[in-house]
Design a protein around this motif. Structure first.
Motif, PDB file in Angstrom:
ATOM      1  N   ASP A   1       1.639  11.606  -2.414  1.00 10.58           N
ATOM      2  CA  ASP A   1       2.101  10.418  -3.143  1.00 10.58           C
ATOM      3  C   ASP A   1       3.425   9.924  -2.566  1.00 10.58           C
ATOM      4  OD1 ASP A   1       1.831   8.450  -5.145  1.00 10.58           O
ATOM      5  OD2 ASP A   1       3.074   9.568  -6.539  1.00 10.58           O
TER       6      ASP A   1
ATOM      7  N   ALA B   1       3.904   6.473  -0.616  1.00 12.36           N
ATOM      8  CA  ALA B   1       4.869   5.507  -1.166  1.00 12.36           C
ATOM      9  C   ALA B   1       5.829   5.048  -0.060  1.00 12.36           C
ATOM     10  CB  ALA B   1       5.645   6.131  -2.323  1.00 12.36           C
TER      11      ALA B   1
ATOM     12  N   VAL C   1       4.752   0.710  -6.560  1.00 17.02           N
ATOM     13  CA  VAL C   1       4.270   1.738  -7.489  1.00 17.02           C
ATOM     14  C   VAL C   1       2.818   2.106  -7.164  1.00 17.02           C
ATOM     15  CG1 VAL C   1       5.848   1.142  -9.374  1.00 17.02           C
ATOM     16  CG2 VAL C   1       3.621   0.003  -9.232  1.00 17.02           C
ATOM     17  N   THR C   2       2.497   3.354  -7.415  1.00 12.88           N
ATOM     18  CA  THR C   2       1.127   3.823  -7.211  1.00 12.88           C
ATOM     19  C   THR C   2       0.265   3.226  -8.319  1.00 12.88           C
ATOM     20  OG1 THR C   2       2.144   5.947  -6.660  1.00 12.88           O
ATOM     21  CG2 THR C   2      -0.257   5.900  -6.783  1.00 12.88           C
ATOM     22  N   LYS C   3      -0.780   2.492  -7.936  1.00 13.39           N
ATOM     23  CA  LYS C   3      -1.668   1.885  -8.936  1.00 13.39           C
ATOM     24  C   LYS C   3      -2.940   2.700  -9.112  1.00 13.39           C
ATOM     25  CE  LYS C   3      -3.456  -0.879 -11.830  1.00 13.39           C
ATOM     26  NZ  LYS C   3      -2.954  -0.799 -13.207  1.00 13.39           N
ATOM     27  N   TYR C   4      -3.500   3.163  -8.004  1.00 13.68           N
ATOM     28  CA  TYR C   4      -4.850   3.740  -8.070  1.00 13.68           C
ATOM     29  C   TYR C   4      -5.016   4.767  -6.951  1.00 13.68           C
ATOM     30  CZ  TYR C   4      -9.954   3.792  -7.527  1.00 13.68           C
ATOM     31  OH  TYR C   4     -11.259   4.175  -7.415  1.00 13.68           O
TER      32      TYR C   4
ATOM     33  N   GLY D   1      -3.683  -6.728   0.202  1.00 13.36           N
ATOM     34  CA  GLY D   1      -4.041  -7.738  -0.793  1.00 13.36           C
ATOM     35  C   GLY D   1      -2.883  -8.704  -0.961  1.00 13.36           C
ATOM     36  N   ASN D   2      -2.862  -9.409  -2.103  1.00 11.06           N
ATOM     37  CA  ASN D   2      -1.740 -10.327  -2.371  1.00 11.06           C
ATOM     38  C   ASN D   2      -0.478  -9.569  -2.759  1.00 11.06           C
ATOM     39  OD1 ASN D   2      -3.122 -12.787  -1.964  1.00 11.06           O
ATOM     40  ND2 ASN D   2      -4.157 -12.479  -3.921  1.00 11.06           N
ATOM     41  N   THR D   3      -0.658  -8.618  -3.697  1.00  9.85           N
ATOM     42  CA  THR D   3       0.500  -7.838  -4.160  1.00  9.85           C
ATOM     43  C   THR D   3       0.330  -6.357  -3.814  1.00  9.85           C
ATOM     44  OG1 THR D   3      -0.476  -7.360  -6.331  1.00  9.85           O
ATOM     45  CG2 THR D   3       0.775  -9.421  -6.120  1.00  9.85           C
TER      46      THR D   3
ATOM     47  N   ILE E   1      -3.850   2.961  -3.669  1.00 13.70           N
ATOM     48  CA  ILE E   1      -3.398   1.571  -3.768  1.00 13.70           C
ATOM     49  C   ILE E   1      -2.005   1.512  -4.385  1.00 13.70           C
ATOM     50  CG2 ILE E   1      -3.879  -0.714  -4.754  1.00 13.70           C
ATOM     51  CD1 ILE E   1      -6.846  -0.024  -4.616  1.00 13.70           C
TER      52      ILE E   1
ATOM     53  N   PRO F   1       3.847  -7.422 -10.699  1.00  7.45           N
ATOM     54  CA  PRO F   1       3.376  -7.528  -9.315  1.00  7.45           C
ATOM     55  C   PRO F   1       3.922  -8.779  -8.623  1.00  7.45           C
ATOM     56  CG  PRO F   1       1.555  -7.040 -10.797  1.00  7.45           C
ATOM     57  CD  PRO F   1       2.734  -7.334 -11.660  1.00  7.45           C
TER      58      PRO F   1
HETATM   59  C1  LIG Z   1       5.392   5.985  -6.363  1.00  2.98           C
HETATM   60  C2  LIG Z   1       5.271   6.337  -7.848  1.00  2.98           C
HETATM   61  O1  LIG Z   1       5.418   7.434  -8.218  1.00  2.98           O
HETATM   62  S1  LIG Z   1       4.925   5.060  -8.966  1.00  2.98           S
HETATM   63  C3  LIG Z   1       4.622   5.854 -10.541  1.00  2.98           C
HETATM   64  C4  LIG Z   1       3.201   5.766 -10.967  1.00  2.98           C
HETATM   65  N1  LIG Z   1       2.741   4.395 -11.112  1.00  2.98           N
HETATM   66  C5  LIG Z   1       3.091   3.606 -12.151  1.00  2.98           C
HETATM   67  O2  LIG Z   1       3.849   3.984 -13.036  1.00  2.98           O
HETATM   68  C6  LIG Z   1       2.485   2.223 -12.185  1.00  2.98           C
HETATM   69  C7  LIG Z   1       2.103   1.818 -13.636  1.00  2.98           C
HETATM   70  N2  LIG Z   1       1.305   0.584 -13.607  1.00  2.98           N
HETATM   71  C8  LIG Z   1       1.896  -0.632 -13.695  1.00  2.98           C
HETATM   72  O3  LIG Z   1       3.116  -0.765 -13.842  1.00  2.98           O
HETATM   73  C9  LIG Z   1       0.991  -1.839 -13.590  1.00  2.98           C
HETATM   74  O4  LIG Z   1      -0.368  -1.461 -13.779  1.00  2.98           O
HETATM   75  C10 LIG Z   1       1.127  -2.562 -12.195  1.00  2.98           C
HETATM   76  C11 LIG Z   1       2.466  -3.297 -12.140  1.00  2.98           C
HETATM   77  C12 LIG Z   1       1.035  -1.582 -11.031  1.00  2.98           C
HETATM   78  C13 LIG Z   1      -0.017  -3.568 -11.996  1.00  2.98           C
HETATM   79  O5  LIG Z   1      -0.013  -4.399 -13.101  1.00  2.98           O
HETATM   80  P1  LIG Z   1      -1.346  -5.268 -13.448  1.00  2.98           P
HETATM   81  O6  LIG Z   1      -1.012  -6.176 -14.557  1.00  2.98           O
HETATM   82  O7  LIG Z   1      -2.504  -4.335 -13.549  1.00  2.98           O
HETATM   83  O8  LIG Z   1      -1.468  -6.105 -12.134  1.00  2.98           O
HETATM   84  P2  LIG Z   1      -2.598  -7.086 -11.655  1.00  2.98           P
HETATM   85  O9  LIG Z   1      -3.816  -7.064 -12.515  1.00  2.98           O
HETATM   86  O10 LIG Z   1      -1.901  -8.391 -11.447  1.00  2.98           O
HETATM   87  O11 LIG Z   1      -2.991  -6.449 -10.233  1.00  2.98           O
HETATM   88  C14 LIG Z   1      -2.026  -6.237  -9.240  1.00  2.98           C
HETATM   89  C15 LIG Z   1      -2.734  -5.692  -8.027  1.00  2.98           C
HETATM   90  O12 LIG Z   1      -3.257  -4.406  -8.324  1.00  2.98           O
HETATM   91  C16 LIG Z   1      -4.653  -4.382  -8.061  1.00  2.98           C
HETATM   92  N3  LIG Z   1      -5.274  -3.577  -9.091  1.00  2.98           N
HETATM   93  C17 LIG Z   1      -5.133  -3.729 -10.423  1.00  2.98           C
HETATM   94  N4  LIG Z   1      -5.867  -2.811 -11.051  1.00  2.98           N
HETATM   95  C18 LIG Z   1      -6.495  -2.081 -10.104  1.00  2.98           C
HETATM   96  C19 LIG Z   1      -7.383  -0.972 -10.120  1.00  2.98           C
HETATM   97  N5  LIG Z   1      -7.810  -0.431 -11.258  1.00  2.98           N
HETATM   98  N6  LIG Z   1      -7.808  -0.470  -8.959  1.00  2.98           N
HETATM   99  C20 LIG Z   1      -7.403  -1.001  -7.797  1.00  2.98           C
HETATM  100  N7  LIG Z   1      -6.541  -2.042  -7.690  1.00  2.98           N
HETATM  101  C21 LIG Z   1      -6.108  -2.584  -8.852  1.00  2.98           C
HETATM  102  C22 LIG Z   1      -5.118  -5.826  -8.142  1.00  2.98           C
HETATM  103  O13 LIG Z   1      -6.289  -6.025  -7.385  1.00  2.98           O
HETATM  104  C23 LIG Z   1      -3.914  -6.542  -7.585  1.00  2.98           C
HETATM  105  O14 LIG Z   1      -3.928  -6.496  -6.172  1.00  2.98           O
HETATM  106  P3  LIG Z   1      -3.806  -7.842  -5.257  1.00  2.98           P
HETATM  107  O15 LIG Z   1      -2.703  -8.674  -5.837  1.00  2.98           O
HETATM  108  O16 LIG Z   1      -3.461  -7.347  -3.898  1.00  2.98           O
HETATM  109  O17 LIG Z   1      -5.135  -8.524  -5.314  1.00  2.98           O
END
Ligand SMILES: CC(=O)SCCNC(=O)CCNC(=O)[C@H](O)C(C)(C)COP(=O)(O)OP(=O)(O)OC[C@H]1O[C@@H](n2cnc3c(N)ncnc32)[C@H](O)[C@@H]1OP(=O)(O)O
Length: 135
Positions: free
Chosen positions: A30, A34, A47-50, A76-78, A102, A112
C-alpha cells in the motif's frame, strides 16, 4: 513493471508459522503503491480507493529479500489504476499478484480532483522538460 523497492525479511515481519506475515506485506505494498501514485499524479494527496483480489502464491522466510513491483495500467479522470507483483529474490518465485490497486487524487477537503495525466511519466523526462522550458 518497475521493481523499485526491496525488503529484507526480519523476525518482526513473520507470522506464527515463521513465514512472511501477509498483513506486513500488504502494508508495504500500500505504501509503495501510494508513493508511485503520488509521483505519477504529481500530488501528495492520493488515497487508496480499491484493491482487487489478492492472490498469495508463495511466501518468504526470515533472511529472504523480496522486491515489490508496481506499474500503472490505467489513468482515469481523478484515479490511477496500478498493478502489483511481489517476488522473492532468493527463490525467484512470485509471492503475490494484485491486478488492480486504484488511487484517487483528492483536494484539501478530500474530494476527488482531476489530475490531467494520461500516461506514465518519468522524472528524468520531467526534469529535462523543465530545463528546456527555462532556456
Ligand atoms: C494511502 C492510504 O492509506 S489512503 C487510506 C485509505 N483510503 C481512504 O481512506 C479513502 C476513503 N474513501 C474516500 O475518501 C472516497 O471514497 C474517495 C474520495 C476516494 C472517492 O470518493 P467518491 O465520492 O467515491 O468518488 P467518485 O465516485 O467521484 O469516484 C472517484 C474515482 O474513483 C473511482 N471509483 C469510485 N468507486 C470505485 C470503486 N468501487 N472501484 C473502483 N474505482 C472506483 C471512480 O471511477 C472515479 O475515478 P475516475 O475519476 O478516474 O473516473
Amino acid at each position: 513493471m518497475n521493481y523499485h523497492t526491496r525488503k529484507w525479511i526480519k523476525p518482526e515481519d513473520l507470522n506464527p508459522n515463521h513465514t512472511l506475515f501477509g498483513g506486513r506485506l500488504l502494508q508495504w505494498i500500500d505504501e509503495e503503491a501510494a508513493l508511485y501514485a503520488i509521483v505519477q499524479l504529481e500530488t501528495p494527496r492520493c488515497v487508496t480507493k480499491y484493491i482487487s483480489e489478492i492472490n498469495f502464491i508463495s511466501s518468504a522466510k526470515q533472511g529472504d529479500i523480496i522486491e515489490i513491483g508496481i506499474e500503472a495500467i490505467d489513468f482515469g479522470n481523478t484515479s490511477i489504476t496500478l498493478r502489483c507483483e511481489v517476488r522473492n529474490m532468493m527463490t525467484r518465485q512470485t509471492i503475490i499478484t494484485i491486478d488492480k490497486i486504484i488511487f484517487v487524487g483528492v483536494n484539501m477537503e478530500g474530494k476527488p480532483t482531476k489530475h490531467g495525466k494520461t500516461k506514465i511519466e518519468f522524472i528524468a523526462d520531467r526534469l529535462k522538460n523543465q530545463d528546456e522550458d527555462q532556456y
